[in-house]
Design an enzyme around this catalytic site. Structure first.
Site, PDB file in Angstrom:
ATOM      1  N   HIS A  48      47.222-116.957 -42.267  1.00  0.00           N
ATOM      2  CA  HIS A  48      47.580-115.557 -42.545  1.00  0.00           C
ATOM      3  C   HIS A  48      48.579-115.418 -43.689  1.00  0.00           C
ATOM      4  CE1 HIS A  48      45.310-114.102 -39.211  1.00  0.00           C
ATOM      5  NE2 HIS A  48      46.077-114.643 -38.290  1.00  0.00           N
TER       6      HIS A  48
ATOM      7  N   ASP B 215      38.926-119.556 -36.472  1.00  0.00           N
ATOM      8  CA  ASP B 215      39.951-118.892 -35.680  1.00  0.00           C
ATOM      9  C   ASP B 215      39.446-117.510 -35.260  1.00  0.00           C
ATOM     10  OD1 ASP B 215      43.224-119.191 -35.331  1.00  0.00           O
ATOM     11  OD2 ASP B 215      42.591-117.102 -35.504  1.00  0.00           O
TER      12      ASP B 215
ATOM     13  N   ASP C 138      41.589-119.959 -30.666  1.00  0.00           N
ATOM     14  CA  ASP C 138      41.905-118.781 -29.865  1.00  0.00           C
ATOM     15  C   ASP C 138      40.715-117.839 -29.677  1.00  0.00           C
ATOM     16  OD1 ASP C 138      42.074-118.305 -32.569  1.00  0.00           O
ATOM     17  OD2 ASP C 138      43.977-117.246 -32.497  1.00  0.00           O
TER      18      ASP C 138
ATOM     19  N   HIS D 124      41.035-114.831 -35.486  1.00  0.00           N
ATOM     20  CA  HIS D 124      41.549-113.871 -36.465  1.00  0.00           C
ATOM     21  C   HIS D 124      41.055-114.235 -37.865  1.00  0.00           C
ATOM     22  CE1 HIS D 124      44.582-114.002 -33.170  1.00  0.00           C
ATOM     23  NE2 HIS D 124      44.489-112.689 -33.284  1.00  0.00           N
TER      24      HIS D 124
END
Length: 284
Positions: A125, A162, A246, A164
């Site tokens: 990120h 991931d 995740d 995200h």
């Protein structure tokens, strides 16, 4: 050839504060698991401390200096509501970058067949000039740029599964036609980016968003229909996996329903592309 496992005690000194979901216990659990005899074949090595000049491959000097200045001598300093620094964070962040660099060195020099880096703080990120989402430096993007700058590789691919979207990696790669990112991720979800229409200046970005509630079947469809064709078409010289887990069905912060076998399948698919395209060179 052997598989490398890279981690470092400094990663446990990074702390985002009480109750934070990205905490040292995550890594302590992984380290405990890989001590089991089932993982006896892993070759354990420690990552180096990344030089700040290498971090500048992805981040401007002003950003690096600002982070260095923000590190506290004691306590916790919040960079945003999700992302913090403690006295041990600066070394941990540089060694998180260093794990990717060390792994690339070992794989590119044929000292290892592949490598897995278990690091904190995470990185995908972190945009060029912004820490966010628990991330300080764009670890995997830096490793990709370092590989190109150091070895005889022109085209480096990152595949991110991931839950995200890897907005930081996308930000670093957006205008670089020889850097590729494919990302599967839940949408809508933090950080709010990753639509299919976000494809980079040279079509070098492949986003494959998944609806909340998607399971392994839908995830595999996205891989087969979008990620793998785009990756093969890119013809990478090296593949890096931005491996967040995740999207597992038991993760409390998202709504994708993958299980262990789904991550194993995705990794095996990427390893097969690496075998066919780039001599098996892959770093996770």
């Amino acid at each position: 050839m052997s598989t490398l496992f890279l981690t470092h005690p400094s990663y446990l000194a990074h702390n985002n504060g009480p109750g934070h979901p990205e905490r040292p216990e995550r890594l302590e659990t992984i380290i405990k698991v890989v001590e089991h005899e089932d993982f006896a074949a892993l070759q354990h090595i420690e990552p180096r401390l990344a030089d700040e000049a290498i971090i500048e491959l992805a981040h401007p000097r002003t950003y690096i200096d600002a982070l260095k200045s923000a590190r506290p001598s004691e306590g916790i300093r919040q960079l945003d509501p999700d992302t913090a620094m403690v006295p041990g964070t600066w070394e941990a962040a540089r060694r998180a970058v260093g794990a990717g660099l060390t792994a690339v060195d070992k794989v590119m020099s044929d000292e290892a067949g592949n490598a897995f880096c278990a690091v904190r703080p995470c990185g995908h990120h972190a945009e060029r000039s912004r820490a966010m989402g628990f991330c300080l430096f764009a670890n995997v993007a830096i490793a990709a740029l370092y590989a190109r700058a150091t070895y005889d590789v022109e085209r480096v691919a990152v595949v991110d599964f991931d839950v995200h979207h890897g907005n930081g990696t996308q930000d670093v790669f957006w205008s670089d036609k020889n850097m590729f990112l494919a990302s599967t991720h839940q949408m809508p979800l933090f950080p709010g980016t990753g639509a299919r229409s976000e494809d980079g200046e040279s079509g070098n970005i492949c986003n494959a968003p998944l609806n909340p509630g998607s399971d392994g079947r839908i995830f595999k469809e996205a891989f087969r229909d979008a990620v793998l064709p785009a990756l093969n078409n890119f013809e990478p010289d090296l593949i890096l996996i931005s491996a967040g887990f995740d999207a597992h069905r038991n993760d409390p912060l998202a709504s994708i329903n993958l299980v262990e076998d789904d991550f194993a399948w995705a990794t095996s698919q990427l390893a097969e592309v690496a075998d066919n395209r780039c001599g098996g060179r892959i770093v996770s």
